[in-house]
Design a protein around this motif. Structure first.
Motif, PDB file in Angstrom:
ATOM      1  N   GLN A  86      10.666   4.825  -0.344  1.00  9.54           N
ATOM      2  CA  GLN A  86       9.689   4.707  -1.160  1.00  9.54           C
ATOM      3  C   GLN A  86       9.507   3.192  -1.485  1.00  9.54           C
ATOM      4  OE1 GLN A  86       9.903   6.882  -4.572  1.00  9.54           O
ATOM      5  NE2 GLN A  86      10.109   9.129  -3.415  1.00  9.54           N
ATOM      6  N   THR A  87       8.136   2.756  -1.438  1.00 11.14           N
ATOM      7  CA  THR A  87       8.140   1.165  -1.792  1.00 11.14           C
ATOM      8  C   THR A  87       8.465   0.946  -3.275  1.00 11.14           C
ATOM      9  OG1 THR A  87       5.769   1.529  -1.953  1.00 11.14           O
ATOM     10  CG2 THR A  87       6.709   1.056   0.348  1.00 11.14           C
ATOM     11  N   THR A  88       8.250   1.717  -4.256  1.00  8.75           N
ATOM     12  CA  THR A  88       8.476   1.212  -5.432  1.00  8.75           C
ATOM     13  C   THR A  88       9.108   2.275  -6.498  1.00  8.75           C
ATOM     14  OG1 THR A  88       6.277   2.134  -6.253  1.00  8.75           O
ATOM     15  CG2 THR A  88       6.471  -0.034  -5.655  1.00  8.75           C
ATOM     16  N   TYR A 121       0.935  -1.169  -0.047  1.00 12.40           N
ATOM     17  CA  TYR A 121       0.077   0.087   0.006  1.00 12.40           C
ATOM     18  C   TYR A 121       0.924   1.198   0.052  1.00 12.40           C
ATOM     19  CZ  TYR A 121      -3.742  -3.224   1.235  1.00 12.40           C
ATOM     20  OH  TYR A 121      -4.582  -4.456   1.365  1.00 12.40           O
ATOM     21  N   GLY A 122       2.213   1.194  -0.226  1.00 11.51           N
ATOM     22  CA  GLY A 122       2.968   2.324  -0.398  1.00 11.51           C
ATOM     23  C   GLY A 122       3.494   2.549   1.100  1.00 11.51           C
ATOM     24  N   SER A 175       8.458   0.713 -12.757  1.00  9.77           N
ATOM     25  CA  SER A 175       8.768   0.721 -11.557  1.00  9.77           C
ATOM     26  C   SER A 175       8.406  -0.702 -10.902  1.00  9.77           C
ATOM     27  CB  SER A 175       7.511   1.575 -11.020  1.00  9.77           C
ATOM     28  OG  SER A 175       8.061   2.860 -11.116  1.00  9.77           O
ATOM     29  N   GLU A 176       9.487  -0.952  -9.818  1.00 11.98           N
ATOM     30  CA  GLU A 176       9.393  -2.364  -9.095  1.00 11.98           C
ATOM     31  C   GLU A 176       9.573  -2.017  -7.677  1.00 11.98           C
ATOM     32  OE1 GLU A 176      11.902  -4.369 -11.674  1.00 11.98           O
ATOM     33  OE2 GLU A 176      13.664  -4.095 -10.226  1.00 11.98           O
ATOM     34  N   PRO A 177       9.138  -3.197  -6.953  1.00 12.77           N
ATOM     35  CA  PRO A 177       9.144  -2.853  -5.457  1.00 12.77           C
ATOM     36  C   PRO A 177      10.816  -2.676  -4.933  1.00 12.77           C
ATOM     37  CG  PRO A 177       7.674  -4.769  -6.042  1.00 12.77           C
ATOM     38  CD  PRO A 177       8.610  -4.264  -7.240  1.00 12.77           C
TER      39      PRO A 177
END
Lengths: 315, 229
Positions: free
Chosen positions: A255-257, A28-29, A231-233
């Motif tokens: 940041q998560t991605t 969820y970011g 964009s990736e995790p």
């Protein structure tokens, strides 16, 4: 039950409430957040007989000064080599001490380290977000930033004279300048000589250093071609290379991605003491195999758990 | 070696994760494979599983290195892939209200000018998109929605604008985003939504799951003001 209250006489930037973090929500970011140096934070709690993840305060190089308005509480300080005083009385950088109404605790940068932790024998009252009081820096969600002028309340405050005194700082809590990493997951976007430059060079920490990440100065690590990777995790510890070839190590509030290639990922175990380095310090990366990373992690984690057990046994 | 939706590549990350890659470029089939594996893993997690993060063409699987390792987790994921179903995993449809009042859509006129459309035609195009949540990123609750119609796809601005209000409805290229925080952005601000993505609900704190479809419904300024109170 009694409470102790404090007025924040001074808080520098990036001083926040933290607990063990908020894992499980990256989809969820939301990164886990939590302390930059998780080991020192856990030690500061265990020194008081607290659970390792009990809510405390992360102090940055900006420093912190707390004036005790009422009550009394025992607290622990562990992390970088900061200068810690109660009134005019100097304590060690790692210490357990009781503070009473009328006294002022001051924590400011000392000879080494970038972060230190303050924990209490009592419950620091702080806002919760999604089951954790850890502060996510850029949004302020969770326990939040500590601001000059605010009041802090510790409920169920206790005095534990038997815990008081200096604490030894284990050698592995000192700054770490050689970071173990596993190459990838996007090392294929870099030429062999660029990978060699990454593992064979020294990098200087810049002052672009906050809870999201730490930018390094070193050889330019250009990807093979202009990239448009989806964009990736991202994980804490990712070494991300921006379009101009500059490396950034992503940290607690990452940041998560993201779409920049990650040339390598630092072992989680090495990040706690890496963040105790300071701008201007020089670090290097040593690439190891994933299976060796697991073996090393199991060894280190076992030692750390045994250390915590001995501390709580003797506390 | 190029990963495909049927033959992914497993990349180890540090001591604690595997990245499963189903494609090298944006591709619906690759994303469908991501969603399938994500759901299969949620239904049947392996020992030591910590969390999974779906993105456009890859799925990150984080594990506890004290309990398991890359090879064991990869073997588990391979077993899940061989038992996959053929249907696309069903997401839920979520509704997002949007107000295009000029005061809340500072870039609408520029988007109209650059696309050669009227502002009203930009709005119609935006409302007509088939949106789906591809991933979260950047900040808590920032859900990247694919599906912006080609006629209003523009590259992002050359530089970011600071202090863009939470609830702003942004577009850039094929993507749309409803912001949750006051943040800088280089995307085009074409409206404002009163629909909270961070719901404040303990059971369902985020409006969308990755894989959900999203439908925008236009509201008037008066309705926006009432909903925002």
């Amino acid at each position: 039950m009694t409470a102790a209250t404090f007025r924040v006489a001074f808080a520098g930037p990036h001083v926040t409430v933290q607990d063990g973090g908020r894992p499980g929500l990256m989809r969820y970011g939301v990164p886990a957040s939590g302390p930059m140096d998780r080991k020192s934070f856990a030690l500061a709690n265990v020194a008081l007989g607290n659970p390792a993840h009990q809510t405390g305060i992360e102090v940055s190089l900006g420093g912190l000064s707390l004036q005790c308005l009422s009550g009394a509480v025992t607290l622990a300080i562990a992390g970088g080599g900061f200068i810690v005083q109660i009134g005019e009385r100097k304590l060690g950088a790692w210490a357990v001490i009781t503070i009473c109404a009328g006294q002022t605790l001051t924590i400011r940068p000392g000879p080494w380290g970038s972060w230190t932790y303050l924990t209490f024998t009592g419950i620091l009252q702080a806002k919760d977000w999604l089951g954790s009081q850890a502060t996510h820096g850029s949004s302020g969600f969770g326990g939040g930033k500590i601001e000059t002028g605010q009041t802090l309340t510790i409920t169920e405050a206790r005095v534990m004279e038997n815990c008081e005194g200096p604490m030894p700082c284990p050698v592995w809590a000192r700054p770490l300048h050689l970071l173990r990493c596993v190459l990838g997951p996007q090392d294929r976007y870099f030429a062999a000589e660029t990978i060699a430059a990454f593992t064979g060079s020294r990098f200087e920490l810049t002052d672009a250093f906050d809870r999201m990440g730490l930018r390094l100065r070193g050889p330019v690590l250009m990807p093979r071609a202009a990239l448009a990777i989806p964009s990736e995790p991202i994980l804490r510890g990712s070494v991300q290379i921006s379009g101009d070839g500059v490396a950034t190590v992503l940290l607690s509030d990452h940041q998560t991605t993201g779409g920049y290639p990650k040339i390598a990922t630092v072992l989680s175990d090495d990040l706690d003491s890496f963040v105790q380095c300071r701008p201007g310090d020089v670090v290097a990366f040593r690439a190891i195999l994933p299976e060796d990373a697991i073996t090393a992690t199991r060894l280190n984690r076992g030692r750390f758990t045994a250390f915590l057990d001995r501390m709580s046994g003797s506390g | 070696m190029i990963p495909t939706p049927d033959a992914p590549i497993f990349r180890p990350i540090a001591e604690r994760a595997v990245l499963v890659e189903f494609g090298a470029a944006l591709d619906q089939a690759a994303h469908t494979s991501v969603l399938r594996l994500d759901q299969a893993l949620a239904a049947n997690p392996c020992a030591g599983f910590c969390e999974a993060v779906p993105a456009f063409v890859n799925l990150l699987v984080e594990f506890d290195p004290l309990t398991t390792d890359h090879a064991t987790v990869t073997a588990h994921l391979c077993r899940l892939l061989t038992t996959k179903t053929t249907t696309r995993p069903a997401g839920n449809e979520r509704e997002v209200l949007v107000c295009y009042d000029p005061a809340l859509s500072p870039d609408l006129a520029v988007v109209a000018q650059q696309t050669g459309l009227t502002a009203e035609a930009v709005i119609s195009a935006h409302l007509s998109g088939d949106y789906a949540v591809f991933m979260y990123g950047f900040a808590p609750g920032y859900a990247y929605l694919g599906g912006v119609p080609a006629v209003i796809q523009l590259d992002r601005k050359p530089s970011a604008v600071r202090g863009v209000a939470a609830g702003s409805v942004l577009i850039a290229g094929p993507q749309c985003l409803v912001t949750t925080l006051l943040m800088p952005t280089g995307w085009w601000i074409i409206g404002r939504s009163p629909t909270p993505i961070l719901t404040g609900d303990a059971v369902r704190p985020f409006l969308f799951d990755v894989g959900d479809t999203v439908c925008f419904r236009r509201i008037t300024r008066a309705e926006f003001d009432r909903a925002s109170r």
